[in-house]
Motif scaffolding. Sequence first.
Motif, PDB file in Angstrom:
ATOM      1  N   GLY A  60       0.893  -1.239  -0.123  1.00  0.00           N
ATOM      2  CA  GLY A  60      -0.055   0.164  -0.130  1.00  0.00           C
ATOM      3  C   GLY A  60       0.720   1.251   0.330  1.00  0.00           C
ATOM      4  O   GLY A  60       2.013   1.328   0.252  1.00  0.00           O
ATOM      5  N   LYS A  61       0.360   2.358  -0.417  1.00  0.00           N
ATOM      6  CA  LYS A  61       0.879   3.656  -0.450  1.00  0.00           C
ATOM      7  C   LYS A  61       0.884   4.426   0.749  1.00  0.00           C
ATOM      8  O   LYS A  61       1.572   5.370   0.835  1.00  0.00           O
ATOM      9  N   GLY A  62       0.138   3.826   1.757  1.00  0.00           N
ATOM     10  CA  GLY A  62       0.036   4.583   3.138  1.00  0.00           C
ATOM     11  C   GLY A  62      -0.083   6.075   3.110  1.00  0.00           C
ATOM     12  O   GLY A  62       0.401   6.822   3.675  1.00  0.00           O
ATOM     13  N   THR A  63      -1.198   6.381   2.369  1.00  0.00           N
ATOM     14  CA  THR A  63      -1.715   7.886   1.935  1.00  0.00           C
ATOM     15  C   THR A  63      -2.028   8.495   3.164  1.00  0.00           C
ATOM     16  O   THR A  63      -1.565   9.852   3.523  1.00  0.00           O
ATOM     17  N   ARG A  64      -2.768   7.637   4.323  1.00  0.00           N
ATOM     18  CA  ARG A  64      -3.054   8.433   5.500  1.00  0.00           C
ATOM     19  C   ARG A  64      -1.947   8.798   6.522  1.00  0.00           C
ATOM     20  O   ARG A  64      -2.209   9.475   7.268  1.00  0.00           O
ATOM     21  N   LEU A  65      -0.928   8.282   6.071  1.00  0.00           N
ATOM     22  CA  LEU A  65       0.426   8.394   6.926  1.00  0.00           C
ATOM     23  C   LEU A  65       1.309   9.514   6.119  1.00  0.00           C
ATOM     24  O   LEU A  65       2.410   9.601   6.948  1.00  0.00           O
ATOM     25  N   LYS A  66       1.031  10.151   5.238  1.00  0.00           N
ATOM     26  CA  LYS A  66       1.840  11.124   4.642  1.00  0.00           C
ATOM     27  C   LYS A  66       1.885  12.247   5.847  1.00  0.00           C
ATOM     28  O   LYS A  66       0.964  12.762   6.520  1.00  0.00           O
ATOM     29  N   LEU A  77       9.280   6.615   2.662  1.00  0.00           N
ATOM     30  CA  LEU A  77       9.321   5.219   3.282  1.00  0.00           C
ATOM     31  C   LEU A  77       7.883   4.332   2.881  1.00  0.00           C
ATOM     32  O   LEU A  77       6.971   5.142   2.994  1.00  0.00           O
ATOM     33  N   PRO A  78       8.118   3.166   2.708  1.00  0.00           N
ATOM     34  CA  PRO A  78       6.869   2.343   2.497  1.00  0.00           C
ATOM     35  C   PRO A  78       6.238   2.144   3.989  1.00  0.00           C
ATOM     36  O   PRO A  78       7.004   2.218   4.826  1.00  0.00           O
ATOM     37  N   LYS A  79       5.124   2.092   4.036  1.00  0.00           N
ATOM     38  CA  LYS A  79       4.358   2.185   5.769  1.00  0.00           C
ATOM     39  C   LYS A  79       4.987   0.991   6.344  1.00  0.00           C
ATOM     40  O   LYS A  79       5.171   1.212   7.767  1.00  0.00           O
ATOM     41  N   PRO A  80       5.160  -0.261   6.039  1.00  0.00           N
ATOM     42  CA  PRO A  80       5.862  -1.202   6.932  1.00  0.00           C
ATOM     43  C   PRO A  80       7.291  -0.906   7.555  1.00  0.00           C
ATOM     44  O   PRO A  80       7.710  -1.635   8.447  1.00  0.00           O
ATOM     45  N   LEU A  81       7.825   0.073   6.857  1.00  0.00           N
ATOM     46  CA  LEU A  81       9.193   0.640   7.311  1.00  0.00           C
ATOM     47  C   LEU A  81       9.190   1.546   8.056  1.00  0.00           C
ATOM     48  O   LEU A  81      10.203   2.133   8.657  1.00  0.00           O
ATOM     49  N   VAL A  82       7.726   2.238   8.485  1.00  0.00           N
ATOM     50  CA  VAL A  82       7.772   3.451   9.181  1.00  0.00           C
ATOM     51  C   VAL A  82       8.426   3.096  10.510  1.00  0.00           C
ATOM     52  O   VAL A  82       7.979   1.848  11.146  1.00  0.00           O
ATOM     53  N   PRO A  83       9.071   3.857  11.283  1.00  0.00           N
ATOM     54  CA  PRO A  83       9.773   3.483  12.582  1.00  0.00           C
ATOM     55  C   PRO A  83       8.720   3.544  13.690  1.00  0.00           C
ATOM     56  O   PRO A  83       8.143   4.434  13.812  1.00  0.00           O
ATOM     57  N   ILE A  84       8.931   2.853  14.899  1.00  0.00           N
ATOM     58  CA  ILE A  84       8.207   2.894  15.925  1.00  0.00           C
ATOM     59  C   ILE A  84       9.364   2.991  16.995  1.00  0.00           C
ATOM     60  O   ILE A  84      10.156   2.131  17.088  1.00  0.00           O
ATOM     61  N   GLY A  85       9.088   3.942  17.982  1.00  0.00           N
ATOM     62  CA  GLY A  85      10.135   4.275  19.017  1.00  0.00           C
ATOM     63  C   GLY A  85      11.456   4.506  18.558  1.00  0.00           C
ATOM     64  O   GLY A  85      12.153   4.284  19.408  1.00  0.00           O
ATOM     65  N   ASP A  86      11.610   4.931  17.381  1.00  0.00           N
ATOM     66  CA  ASP A  86      12.920   5.178  16.921  1.00  0.00           C
ATOM     67  C   ASP A  86      13.955   4.168  16.930  1.00  0.00           C
ATOM     68  O   ASP A  86      15.231   4.504  17.049  1.00  0.00           O
ATOM     69  N   SER A 111      -5.248  -4.926  -4.301  1.00  0.00           N
ATOM     70  CA  SER A 111      -6.056  -4.959  -3.161  1.00  0.00           C
ATOM     71  C   SER A 111      -5.510  -5.918  -2.049  1.00  0.00           C
ATOM     72  O   SER A 111      -4.202  -6.253  -2.016  1.00  0.00           O
ATOM     73  N   THR A 112      -6.339  -6.232  -0.951  1.00  0.00           N
ATOM     74  CA  THR A 112      -5.813  -6.944   0.113  1.00  0.00           C
ATOM     75  C   THR A 112      -5.833  -8.475   0.228  1.00  0.00           C
ATOM     76  O   THR A 112      -5.439  -9.079   0.712  1.00  0.00           O
ATOM     77  N   ILE A 113      -6.629  -8.969  -1.102  1.00  0.00           N
ATOM     78  CA  ILE A 113      -6.802 -10.259  -1.494  1.00  0.00           C
ATOM     79  C   ILE A 113      -6.030 -10.674  -2.641  1.00  0.00           C
ATOM     80  O   ILE A 113      -5.509 -11.827  -2.762  1.00  0.00           O
ATOM     81  N   VAL A 170       7.490 -16.591   4.977  1.00  0.00           N
ATOM     82  CA  VAL A 170       6.751 -15.508   4.746  1.00  0.00           C
ATOM     83  C   VAL A 170       6.642 -15.096   3.230  1.00  0.00           C
ATOM     84  O   VAL A 170       8.074 -15.105   2.793  1.00  0.00           O
ATOM     85  N   THR A 171       5.798 -14.577   2.708  1.00  0.00           N
ATOM     86  CA  THR A 171       5.743 -13.958   1.426  1.00  0.00           C
ATOM     87  C   THR A 171       5.337 -12.566   1.492  1.00  0.00           C
ATOM     88  O   THR A 171       4.281 -12.476   2.425  1.00  0.00           O
ATOM     89  N   LEU A 172       6.144 -11.759   1.117  1.00  0.00           N
ATOM     90  CA  LEU A 172       5.801 -10.074   1.323  1.00  0.00           C
ATOM     91  C   LEU A 172       5.226  -9.932  -0.174  1.00  0.00           C
ATOM     92  O   LEU A 172       5.779 -10.030  -1.290  1.00  0.00           O
ATOM     93  N   ALA A 173       3.821  -9.517  -0.289  1.00  0.00           N
ATOM     94  CA  ALA A 173       3.553  -8.430  -1.379  1.00  0.00           C
ATOM     95  C   ALA A 173       3.856  -7.188  -1.384  1.00  0.00           C
ATOM     96  O   ALA A 173       3.332  -6.593  -0.389  1.00  0.00           O
ATOM     97  N   ILE A 174       4.505  -6.989  -2.506  1.00  0.00           N
ATOM     98  CA  ILE A 174       5.053  -5.572  -2.403  1.00  0.00           C
ATOM     99  C   ILE A 174       4.647  -4.675  -3.456  1.00  0.00           C
ATOM    100  O   ILE A 174       4.425  -5.185  -4.661  1.00  0.00           O
ATOM    101  N   ASN A 175       4.589  -3.243  -3.523  1.00  0.00           N
ATOM    102  CA  ASN A 175       4.448  -2.467  -4.751  1.00  0.00           C
ATOM    103  C   ASN A 175       4.906  -1.114  -4.409  1.00  0.00           C
ATOM    104  O   ASN A 175       6.202  -0.893  -4.835  1.00  0.00           O
ATOM    105  N   HIS A 176       4.432  -0.277  -3.752  1.00  0.00           N
ATOM    106  CA  HIS A 176       4.967   1.137  -3.596  1.00  0.00           C
ATOM    107  C   HIS A 176       6.062   1.085  -2.841  1.00  0.00           C
ATOM    108  O   HIS A 176       6.122   0.484  -1.389  1.00  0.00           O
ATOM    109  N   LEU A 177       7.215   1.808  -3.316  1.00  0.00           N
ATOM    110  CA  LEU A 177       8.653   1.555  -2.727  1.00  0.00           C
ATOM    111  C   LEU A 177       9.110   0.322  -2.447  1.00  0.00           C
ATOM    112  O   LEU A 177       9.952  -0.031  -1.157  1.00  0.00           O
ATOM    113  N   GLY A 178       8.585  -0.793  -2.895  1.00  0.00           N
ATOM    114  CA  GLY A 178       8.960  -2.134  -2.542  1.00  0.00           C
ATOM    115  C   GLY A 178      10.307  -2.547  -2.495  1.00  0.00           C
ATOM    116  O   GLY A 178      10.967  -3.491  -2.009  1.00  0.00           O
TER     117      GLY A 178
END
Length: 242
Positions: free
Chosen positions: A9-15, A21-30, A85-87, A50-58
């Motif tokens: 996903g593009k993580g639009t809500r987290l801009k 950065l792709p959303k899964p790589l956004v840092p938590i607690g530095d 999408s998600t499925i 694990v299979t990672l489905a990637i697109n945006h900044l994959g």
Amino acid sequence: MHAVIMAGGKGTRLKPYTTSLPKPLVPIGDSHAILEIVLHQLVRSGFTHVTLAINHLGSLIRAFVGDGSRFGLKIEYVEESVPLSTIGPLFGLRDRLPEHFLVMNGDVLTDLDYGDLLRAHAASTAPLTVATYHRTVKIDFGVLAVRDGRVVEFSEKPVLDYHVSMGVYGLSKRTIAAYPEGLAFGFDQLVLDLLARRDPPASYDFEGFWLDIGRPEDYDEANRAFERIRPLLLTPRSREPV
């Protein structure tokens, strides 16, 4: 034990966090990326693949995760040429998946035992098992029901209770067998299809810690609370096979 993580996903809500950065790589607690925490949790729950489905900044996700060896996992990638999408990404993976597998969004922060969810799904006859969380929403207004120009009901600042999807679920390969590869298809569409076929999903109710990091308010809360919740997220857990 196999998990598929939707990380395209593009993580639009987290801009603007997700501009570079792709959303899964956004840092938590530095100190940790969300995806890093999730991968460690999957390992301690007994997952091996694990299979990672990637697109945006994959490419950034590939560079960070690699082949998974540093996490103790075997990781492969599926890269969407168009958003599915998600499925939808699962439809091209069917031949590489076991009969029962875990599917999750790449922006989930929780102490849910992923292995227990998958075991519960595998032991059931349900086509899909959804991890659910109880949310209470307070409406800070008087709520009106209007029909034909008349107010027919009124509630002053009601409190609404919901069971919401946590973005984590157990799925069976047979459940997605009929869908064509390349079809853009969401979790919501799958649930509605199953309900229409009278083959309802099961619920895996969870009462622990959960935040949807795709929501800015939850992301901010995760950063504020990270030192307190770190033991919940990163404490070792014994493995149990499915």
